[in-house]
Motif scaffolding. Structure first.
Motif, PDB file in Angstrom:
ATOM      1  N   GLY A 115       0.809  -1.206   0.000  1.00  0.00           N
ATOM      2  CA  GLY A 115       0.000   0.000   0.000  1.00  0.00           C
ATOM      3  C   GLY A 115       0.847   1.263   0.000  1.00  0.00           C
ATOM      4  O   GLY A 115       0.528   2.248  -0.675  1.00  0.00           O
ATOM      5  N   LYS A 116       1.960   1.201   0.743  1.00  0.00           N
ATOM      6  CA  LYS A 116       2.864   2.352   0.830  1.00  0.00           C
ATOM      7  C   LYS A 116       3.424   2.717  -0.545  1.00  0.00           C
ATOM      8  O   LYS A 116       3.474   3.895  -0.926  1.00  0.00           O
ATOM      9  N   PHE A 117       3.820   1.723  -1.334  1.00  0.00           N
ATOM     10  CA  PHE A 117       4.397   1.993  -2.648  1.00  0.00           C
ATOM     11  C   PHE A 117       3.327   2.258  -3.707  1.00  0.00           C
ATOM     12  O   PHE A 117       3.603   2.927  -4.702  1.00  0.00           O
ATOM     13  N   LEU A 118       2.116   1.764  -3.482  1.00  0.00           N
ATOM     14  CA  LEU A 118       1.042   2.114  -4.397  1.00  0.00           C
ATOM     15  C   LEU A 118       0.769   3.619  -4.335  1.00  0.00           C
ATOM     16  O   LEU A 118       0.314   4.222  -5.311  1.00  0.00           O
ATOM     17  N   LEU A 334       5.891  -3.146  -6.208  1.00  0.00           N
ATOM     18  CA  LEU A 334       4.515  -3.630  -6.113  1.00  0.00           C
ATOM     19  C   LEU A 334       4.424  -5.086  -6.588  1.00  0.00           C
ATOM     20  O   LEU A 334       3.765  -5.915  -5.959  1.00  0.00           O
ATOM     21  N   ILE A 335       5.091  -5.402  -7.688  1.00  0.00           N
ATOM     22  CA  ILE A 335       5.123  -6.783  -8.174  1.00  0.00           C
ATOM     23  C   ILE A 335       5.782  -7.693  -7.138  1.00  0.00           C
ATOM     24  O   ILE A 335       5.304  -8.795  -6.849  1.00  0.00           O
ATOM     25  N   SER A 336       6.882  -7.208  -6.563  1.00  0.00           N
ATOM     26  CA  SER A 336       7.632  -8.004  -5.600  1.00  0.00           C
ATOM     27  C   SER A 336       6.804  -8.314  -4.356  1.00  0.00           C
ATOM     28  O   SER A 336       6.747  -9.460  -3.899  1.00  0.00           O
ATOM     29  N   THR A 337       6.159  -7.296  -3.799  1.00  0.00           N
ATOM     30  CA  THR A 337       5.392  -7.515  -2.574  1.00  0.00           C
ATOM     31  C   THR A 337       4.157  -8.371  -2.835  1.00  0.00           C
ATOM     32  O   THR A 337       3.774  -9.192  -1.998  1.00  0.00           O
TER      33      THR A 337
END
Length: 492
Positions: A115-118, A334-337
């Motif tokens: 959510g933080k990186f979104l 985002l892909i990684s998480t």
């Protein structure tokens, strides 16, 4: 064992097993934690040293677990190893802590990081944008942890349809995140910054070692409880500083053991489990160390220490390619998480299933779906508690809380390796731990040192974690009594 009941489907080969190892390890930590680590250490050399210590511990752990995995390729993995080596109580305490903190806490932490990186793309997604807020702390529902809850719900639902679908998602996202890490490493070759190279390395790497000498008095040693001369305190202070920052690097490298939880669904597990542990951890740790050299090649140490919101990898890409680089990096994270959470959701449910089959968890959790052959009830119980944890606090708090509990059980499991060599000397061991007994003993010493240091310097998180583990003792006794006084050990 009831052969008429639904059984696990062995639908994962070596590639899928390795993808679980790598995908569960690579989340958001490698892109973030070096900022806080460098602030504590204040030295390029010590930053790399901290990651090398993590690499050594993780590889030794994987080599040791490989013997246990090949010896007992059953659903539940580490829970089973502790149960068989130290007794049902220790297995339960692991499963209890896994459910309450380790697995669910990690899923929550990585989900909140998603959510933080979104928020890079959608500023409305933020840990400060509250929908419901309790008091002045971090408890409540904001748009960042709401995003985490939605993602965790989606992945839990996906994994109820069968292990092959869950493994396919894991393979795709693990491949994508490895490519993202390789792209970061590639930046180090094409976007080296002359000022960063001079500051962090200098002629003959002279600056690389600044602050890392054994005679350097690290701030963490000043006024510490370590007695002795100035030089002795300085040496211990350096070792203590490296141990303190292991919270970040170990968290970033953790969950490599998750593949053992899925042993009942892996083809030829006596071969593929040990191989996947070694291959997966080895590749990821090499990439992690390479990434930290890239950070030092592109950003001066001070810039790493002060990266906005600790997003070091994003700052590196932004320095190299401008605003588009920052967005590309955020997309990669985002892909990684997303892939990391999928692997954790898939694996964790297998432990609670194994506990239930032993009469040590809710009875309904020990059932497999007739349609998909997966523990659907276990997946949803895990989902419920994880969502509550998403509402409970910040990424950093969950990170600190998880690692101490993890270390306790890694130590106990490797102690169990020694116990089983003594109590079951003739048991089939398709693979034997490389370097036994020296390397497993070295792991115990290193992990114990880190645990002691964390107890001293981060008591607000570690002591509650220890208390939580111990609270499992009366819970175990109650559950055992409700099972008629005996624990039923099934072939799960």
């Amino acid at each position: 064992m009831d052969t008429s009941a639904p059984q696990f489907v062995r639908g994962m080969g070596l590639f899928s097993a390795t993808a679980i190892v790598m995908g569960s390890m690579i989340g958001s930590g490698i892109f973030i934690v070096s900022a806080d680590m460098s602030r504590t250490l204040g030295s390029p050399a010590l930053l790399i040293a901290a990651w090398l210590v993590t690499a050594a511990m993780t590889i030794i752990g994987a080599l040791s677990y490989g013997e246990l995995a090949a010896m007992m390729p059953k659903a539940g993995g580490q829970y089973v190893y502790l149960r068989e080596s130290l007794g049902p109580l220790w297995g339960f305490l692991y499963g209890w802590t896994l459910f309450l903190v380790i697995q669910t806490g990690t899923i929550a932490a990585v989900g909140v990081a998603f959510g933080k990186f979104l928020g890079v793309f959608f500023p409305g997604v933020s840990q400060t944008r509250w929908i419901w807020h309790l008091g002045s702390g971090n408890v409540g529902l904001n748009t960042a942890n709401l995003t985490a809850i939605v993602m965790i719900t989606l992945l839990t639902l996906l994994n109820t349809f069968g292990v092959k679908l869950g493994a396919a998602v894991q393979n795709i996202f693990t491949s994508a995140k490895v490519l993202a890490l390789l792209a970061v490493v590639g930046v180090g070759f094409v976007a080296k910054n002359a000022a960063a190279m001079a500051t962090n390395f200098g002629a003959g790497w002279h600056n690389f070692w600044v602050g890392a000498g054994l005679g350097t008095m690290h701030s963490i040693a000043v006024g510490s409880f370590w007695p002795g001369t100035h030089d002795a305190v300085a040496i211990v202070g350096a070792l203590t500083a490296v141990a303190v920052v292991q919270v970040g690097s170990l968290f970033s490298s953790d969950s490599w053991n998750n593949v053992t939880f899925t042993a009942g669904e892996i083809e030829n597990p006596k071969r593929n489990l040990p191989l996947s542990l070694v291959l997966g951890t080895g590749v990821v740790l090499l990439l992690y160390i390479a990434c930290n050299f890239v950070y030092l090649s592109v950003l001066p140490l001070a810039a790493i220490q002060n990266a906005p919101q600790d997003r070091v990898a994003t700052a590196v890409m932004e320095a190299a390619f401008g605003g588009i680089g920052a967005k590309l990096m955020a997309g990669a994270i985002l892909i990684s998480t997303f892939g990391c959470v999928n692997g954790l959701v898939l694996a964790g449910a297998r432990v609670y299933y194994a506990m239930s089959k032993d009469g040590l968890f809710f009875k309904g959790v020990g059932k497999l779906s007739e349609k998909s052959g997966v523990p659907v009830n276990s997946l949803w119980v895990q989902w419920g508690w994880t969502c509550l944890l998403c509402l409970s606090g910040s990424y950093g708090q969950l990170l600190d809380y998880v690692i101490f509990a993890v270390l306790i059980f890694y130590i106990l499991t490797i102690v169990g390796l020694f116990v089983l060599r003594r109590t079951q000397p003739d048991a089939p061991r398709p693979y034997k731990a490389i370097g036994y007994p020296v390397l497993p003993a070295l792991y115990i010493v290193m992990a114990t040192w880190v645990s002691v240091v964390l107890l001293r310097y981060k008591p607000q998180y570690t002591w509650p974690g220890l208390i939580l583990v111990l609270l499992g003792v009366p819970v175990y006794l109650v559950w055992r009594r409700s099972s008629g006084g005996n624990v039923t050990v099934d072939e799960v």
